[in-house]
Design a protein around this motif. Structure first.
Motif, PDB file in Angstrom:
ATOM      1  N   CYS A 132      12.141  -8.056  -9.596  1.00 23.05           N
ATOM      2  CA  CYS A 132      11.690  -6.833 -10.271  1.00 23.05           C
ATOM      3  C   CYS A 132      10.287  -6.484  -9.808  1.00 23.05           C
ATOM      4  CB  CYS A 132      11.697  -7.036 -11.780  1.00 23.05           C
ATOM      5  SG  CYS A 132      11.266  -5.558 -12.746  1.00 23.05           S
ATOM      6  N   GLY A 133      10.092  -5.242  -9.406  1.00 21.71           N
ATOM      7  CA  GLY A 133       8.775  -4.741  -9.036  1.00 21.71           C
ATOM      8  C   GLY A 133       8.319  -3.690 -10.019  1.00 21.71           C
ATOM      9  N   ILE A 134       7.057  -3.301  -9.914  1.00 23.02           N
ATOM     10  CA  ILE A 134       6.511  -2.301 -10.824  1.00 23.02           C
ATOM     11  C   ILE A 134       5.385  -1.554 -10.128  1.00 23.02           C
ATOM     12  CG2 ILE A 134       4.854  -3.926 -11.862  1.00 23.02           C
ATOM     13  CD1 ILE A 134       5.415  -2.499 -14.571  1.00 23.02           C
ATOM     14  N   PHE A 135       5.296  -0.251 -10.396  1.00 20.38           N
ATOM     15  CA  PHE A 135       4.205   0.545  -9.823  1.00 20.38           C
ATOM     16  C   PHE A 135       2.932   0.255 -10.595  1.00 20.38           C
ATOM     17  CE2 PHE A 135       1.417   4.126  -9.200  1.00 20.38           C
ATOM     18  CZ  PHE A 135       1.536   4.369  -7.844  1.00 20.38           C
ATOM     19  N   THR A 136       1.914  -0.226  -9.880  1.00 27.86           N
ATOM     20  CA  THR A 136       0.642  -0.570 -10.516  1.00 27.86           C
ATOM     21  C   THR A 136      -0.499   0.297  -9.998  1.00 27.86           C
ATOM     22  OG1 THR A 136       0.494  -2.383  -8.907  1.00 27.86           O
ATOM     23  CG2 THR A 136       1.228  -2.934 -11.128  1.00 27.86           C
ATOM     24  N   GLY A 137      -0.550   0.538  -8.693  1.00 31.75           N
ATOM     25  CA  GLY A 137      -1.486   1.517  -8.159  1.00 31.75           C
ATOM     26  C   GLY A 137      -2.872   1.016  -7.811  1.00 31.75           C
ATOM     27  N   ARG A 138      -3.366   0.005  -8.543  1.00 35.67           N
ATOM     28  CA  ARG A 138      -4.718  -0.485  -8.306  1.00 35.67           C
ATOM     29  C   ARG A 138      -4.712  -2.004  -8.289  1.00 35.67           C
ATOM     30  NH1 ARG A 138      -8.784   3.233 -11.871  1.00 35.67           N
ATOM     31  NH2 ARG A 138     -10.295   1.867 -10.855  1.00 35.67           N
ATOM     32  N   ALA A 187       0.864  -1.181   0.000  1.00 39.70           N
ATOM     33  CA  ALA A 187       0.000   0.000   0.000  1.00 39.70           C
ATOM     34  C   ALA A 187       0.903   1.234   0.000  1.00 39.70           C
ATOM     35  CB  ALA A 187      -0.912  -0.006   1.223  1.00 39.70           C
ATOM     36  N   TRP A 188       0.624   2.168  -0.886  1.00 34.73           N
ATOM     37  CA  TRP A 188       1.504   3.315  -1.151  1.00 34.73           C
ATOM     38  C   TRP A 188       0.847   4.583  -0.620  1.00 34.73           C
ATOM     39  CZ3 TRP A 188       5.926   2.902  -4.596  1.00 34.73           C
ATOM     40  CH2 TRP A 188       6.542   4.121  -4.904  1.00 34.73           C
ATOM     41  N   GLN A 204       2.434 -11.879 -14.140  1.00 34.89           N
ATOM     42  CA  GLN A 204       3.555 -11.743 -15.066  1.00 34.89           C
ATOM     43  C   GLN A 204       4.900 -11.996 -14.401  1.00 34.89           C
ATOM     44  OE1 GLN A 204       2.733  -7.736 -16.361  1.00 34.89           O
ATOM     45  NE2 GLN A 204       1.510  -8.411 -18.118  1.00 34.89           N
ATOM     46  N   GLY A 205       4.880 -12.190 -13.087  1.00 37.28           N
ATOM     47  CA  GLY A 205       6.123 -12.515 -12.389  1.00 37.28           C
ATOM     48  C   GLY A 205       6.777 -11.365 -11.665  1.00 37.28           C
ATOM     49  N   TYR A 206       6.105 -10.219 -11.586  1.00 39.70           N
ATOM     50  CA  TYR A 206       6.668  -9.107 -10.815  1.00 39.70           C
ATOM     51  C   TYR A 206       6.597  -9.435  -9.326  1.00 39.70           C
ATOM     52  CZ  TYR A 206       6.855  -6.172 -14.986  1.00 39.70           C
ATOM     53  OH  TYR A 206       7.164  -5.650 -16.225  1.00 39.70           O
ATOM     54  N   ARG A 207       7.564  -8.920  -8.583  1.00 41.48           N
ATOM     55  CA  ARG A 207       7.732  -9.344  -7.192  1.00 41.48           C
ATOM     56  C   ARG A 207       7.333  -8.289  -6.161  1.00 41.48           C
ATOM     57  NH1 ARG A 207      11.937 -13.022  -7.051  1.00 41.48           N
ATOM     58  NH2 ARG A 207      11.776 -12.917  -4.778  1.00 41.48           N
ATOM     59  N   LEU A 208       7.118  -7.067  -6.594  1.00 39.86           N
ATOM     60  CA  LEU A 208       6.595  -6.013  -5.717  1.00 39.86           C
ATOM     61  C   LEU A 208       5.630  -5.187  -6.545  1.00 39.86           C
ATOM     62  CD1 LEU A 208       6.533  -4.277  -3.108  1.00 39.86           C
ATOM     63  CD2 LEU A 208       8.523  -3.037  -4.006  1.00 39.86           C
ATOM     64  N   VAL A 209       4.391  -5.104  -6.087  1.00 39.88           N
ATOM     65  CA  VAL A 209       3.371  -4.341  -6.798  1.00 39.88           C
ATOM     66  C   VAL A 209       2.638  -3.457  -5.805  1.00 39.88           C
ATOM     67  CG1 VAL A 209       3.063  -6.093  -8.600  1.00 39.88           C
ATOM     68  CG2 VAL A 209       1.657  -6.197  -6.525  1.00 39.88           C
ATOM     69  N   THR A 210       1.995  -2.415  -6.311  1.00 39.65           N
ATOM     70  CA  THR A 210       1.213  -1.526  -5.447  1.00 39.65           C
ATOM     71  C   THR A 210      -0.256  -1.858  -5.624  1.00 39.65           C
ATOM     72  OG1 THR A 210       1.425   0.135  -7.224  1.00 39.65           O
ATOM     73  CG2 THR A 210       2.849   0.376  -5.314  1.00 39.65           C
ATOM     74  N   ILE A 211      -0.844  -2.423  -4.574  1.00 44.97           N
ATOM     75  CA  ILE A 211      -2.246  -2.832  -4.659  1.00 44.97           C
ATOM     76  C   ILE A 211      -3.187  -1.645  -4.478  1.00 44.97           C
ATOM     77  CG2 ILE A 211      -1.778  -5.184  -3.913  1.00 44.97           C
ATOM     78  CD1 ILE A 211      -2.710  -4.395  -1.111  1.00 44.97           C
ATOM     79  N   ALA A 212      -2.684  -0.569  -3.884  1.00 43.21           N
ATOM     80  CA  ALA A 212      -3.501   0.630  -3.674  1.00 43.21           C
ATOM     81  C   ALA A 212      -2.594   1.793  -3.344  1.00 43.21           C
ATOM     82  CB  ALA A 212      -4.503   0.418  -2.538  1.00 43.21           C
ATOM     83  N   ASN A 213      -3.011   2.998  -3.720  1.00 44.70           N
ATOM     84  CA  ASN A 213      -2.315   4.203  -3.274  1.00 44.70           C
ATOM     85  C   ASN A 213      -3.350   5.179  -2.740  1.00 44.70           C
ATOM     86  OD1 ASN A 213      -2.662   6.612  -5.392  1.00 44.70           O
ATOM     87  ND2 ASN A 213      -2.595   4.687  -6.543  1.00 44.70           N
ATOM     88  N   ASP A 214      -2.961   5.926  -1.723  1.00 40.76           N
ATOM     89  CA  ASP A 214      -3.953   6.725  -0.993  1.00 40.76           C
ATOM     90  C   ASP A 214      -4.602   7.808  -1.843  1.00 40.76           C
ATOM     91  OD1 ASP A 214      -1.618   8.245  -1.066  1.00 40.76           O
ATOM     92  OD2 ASP A 214      -1.666   8.798   1.054  1.00 40.76           O
ATOM     93  N   ILE A 215      -3.870   8.436  -2.732  1.00 41.87           N
ATOM     94  CA  ILE A 215      -4.463   9.485  -3.568  1.00 41.87           C
ATOM     95  C   ILE A 215      -5.596   8.919  -4.401  1.00 41.87           C
ATOM     96  CG2 ILE A 215      -4.062  11.087  -5.476  1.00 41.87           C
ATOM     97  CD1 ILE A 215      -1.220  11.466  -4.453  1.00 41.87           C
ATOM     98  N   ASP A 216      -5.334   7.815  -5.070  1.00 33.87           N
ATOM     99  CA  ASP A 216      -6.335   7.202  -5.936  1.00 33.87           C
ATOM    100  C   ASP A 216      -7.521   6.678  -5.129  1.00 33.87           C
ATOM    101  OD1 ASP A 216      -7.245   6.305  -8.510  1.00 33.87           O
ATOM    102  OD2 ASP A 216      -6.727   4.269  -7.907  1.00 33.87           O
ATOM    103  N   MET A 217      -7.236   6.036  -3.987  1.00 27.28           N
ATOM    104  CA  MET A 217      -8.319   5.459  -3.185  1.00 27.28           C
ATOM    105  C   MET A 217      -9.263   6.538  -2.655  1.00 27.28           C
ATOM    106  SD  MET A 217      -8.083   2.118  -3.053  1.00 27.28           S
ATOM    107  CE  MET A 217      -8.839   1.572  -1.523  1.00 27.28           C
ATOM    108  N   VAL A 218      -8.685   7.619  -2.124  1.00 24.41           N
ATOM    109  CA  VAL A 218      -9.518   8.690  -1.572  1.00 24.41           C
ATOM    110  C   VAL A 218     -10.297   9.388  -2.682  1.00 24.41           C
ATOM    111  CG1 VAL A 218      -9.459  10.922  -0.404  1.00 24.41           C
ATOM    112  CG2 VAL A 218      -8.062   9.035   0.458  1.00 24.41           C
ATOM    113  N   HIS A 249       7.541  12.509  -3.783  1.00 23.07           N
ATOM    114  CA  HIS A 249       6.427  13.328  -4.260  1.00 23.07           C
ATOM    115  C   HIS A 249       5.337  13.493  -3.210  1.00 23.07           C
ATOM    116  CE1 HIS A 249       7.997  13.612  -8.278  1.00 23.07           C
ATOM    117  NE2 HIS A 249       8.049  12.304  -8.417  1.00 23.07           N
ATOM    118  N   GLY A 250       5.471  12.850  -2.074  1.00 24.80           N
ATOM    119  CA  GLY A 250       4.446  12.914  -1.051  1.00 24.80           C
ATOM    120  C   GLY A 250       4.562  14.129  -0.151  1.00 24.80           C
TER     121      GLY A 250
END
Length: 282
Positions: free
Chosen positions: A206-212, A22-23, A222-236, A49-50
């Protein structure tokens, strides 16, 4: 908060699992506290950027249990930025805009104490038991971001740097760098795939910013090892947009029961009101 006697992030990375993080960018410790109920695999605090300041950083890391690692995306690849995050109790750092092996080596040095690095000894949390902290500091993870065309070109050299625990693809800046913003054109997709392929060849997670969550699920497959399941800006933002939309365009009222022949159907909640009116008329 990082427990040097029981590191969790490097253990997760070594396990081969995909870490769902969670980002947080809005600078609100309260939002993080609420999100902890969902038990994310990891928390990412965005200092680049936060809206986080040093005191809030210390507060939010202190409230996160050690079983959930806190990773800080630092503002820049400097000893001060990386040392500040680690002194606050972060278990890992994400270092942005790494474009060469030289810059990757610098990130590793900034995260390590002498003789292997140049991190300064200090910080309220490390100094509570500095001997134990130093002994366990090798449990701290260094993650570097490849997110520019120059970084893409130097991907193999960056991946080969000793001390890097993971490469993380910054999809937004990569899109800007390739001139593929706002639509992630085919060349952007190919660039992400090329970085991922180079990581696999170099045995680098390898990770990748996904956001949702829907994008995170695809990336996990696809085999990525770190992903962003949610970010606070988008969720709010999405929650407020959805609430306003539902208010302006409410769904049709549900029918509580099948009406008898020749009678009108009643919307949900109107039955008791009608019964009360009958009693009043009586």
């Amino acid at each position: 908060m990082f427990d040097p006697k029981r590191p969790t992030l490097k253990t997760m990375i070594a396990s081969g699992r995909c870490i769902g993080a969670a980002w947080f960018s809005l600078g609100s410790a309260a939002l993080v506290e609420l999100a902890l109920k969902s038990e994310p695999d990891a928390i990412v605090i965005d200092m680049q950027h936060g809206l986080w300041d040093r005191r809030e950083l210390e507060a939010v890391i202190g409230m996160v249990p050690s079983r959930i690692p806190v990773i800080v995306r630092v503002a820049e690849n400097t000893a001060l930025a990386i040392g500040t995050a680690l002194d606050a109790g972060a278990e890992g750092v994400i270092v942005p805009l790494v474009e060469s092996a030289k810059e990757a080596r610098a990130a590793v040095r900034h995260a390590l104490y002498p003789p292997h690095g140049n991190r300064s000894g200090g910080g309220v949390r490390p100094l509570k038991d500095f001997q134990s902290y130093v002994a366990g500091a090798d449990g701290i993870a260094v993650i570097v971001m490849i997110e520019t065309e120059k970084g893409l070109d130097a991907a193999e050299d960056i991946i080969a740097v000793d001390g890097i625990d993971m490469v993380f693809i910054g999809t937004g800046d990569l899109s800007l760098s390739l001139g593929a913003f706002p639509i992630h054109r085919h060349d952007h997709t190919v660039a992400c795939a090329d970085i991922h392929k180079a990581c696999r060849a170099g045995y680098m997670p390898c990770g990748i910013f996904t956001g949702r969550p829907e994008f995170a699920t695809v990336a996990r497959g696809q085999g990525y090892r770190l992903v962003t399941i949610a970010n606070d800006i988008d969720m709010v933002q999405r929650s407020f947009v959805e609430a306003a939309k539902r208010f302006r365009d409410p769904p049709a009222p549900a029918v509580t029961q099948v009406p008898a022949a020749g009678t009108a159907s009643l919307p949900a909640g109107s039955g008791p009101a009608l019964e009360n009116k009958r009693k009043g008329d009586a």
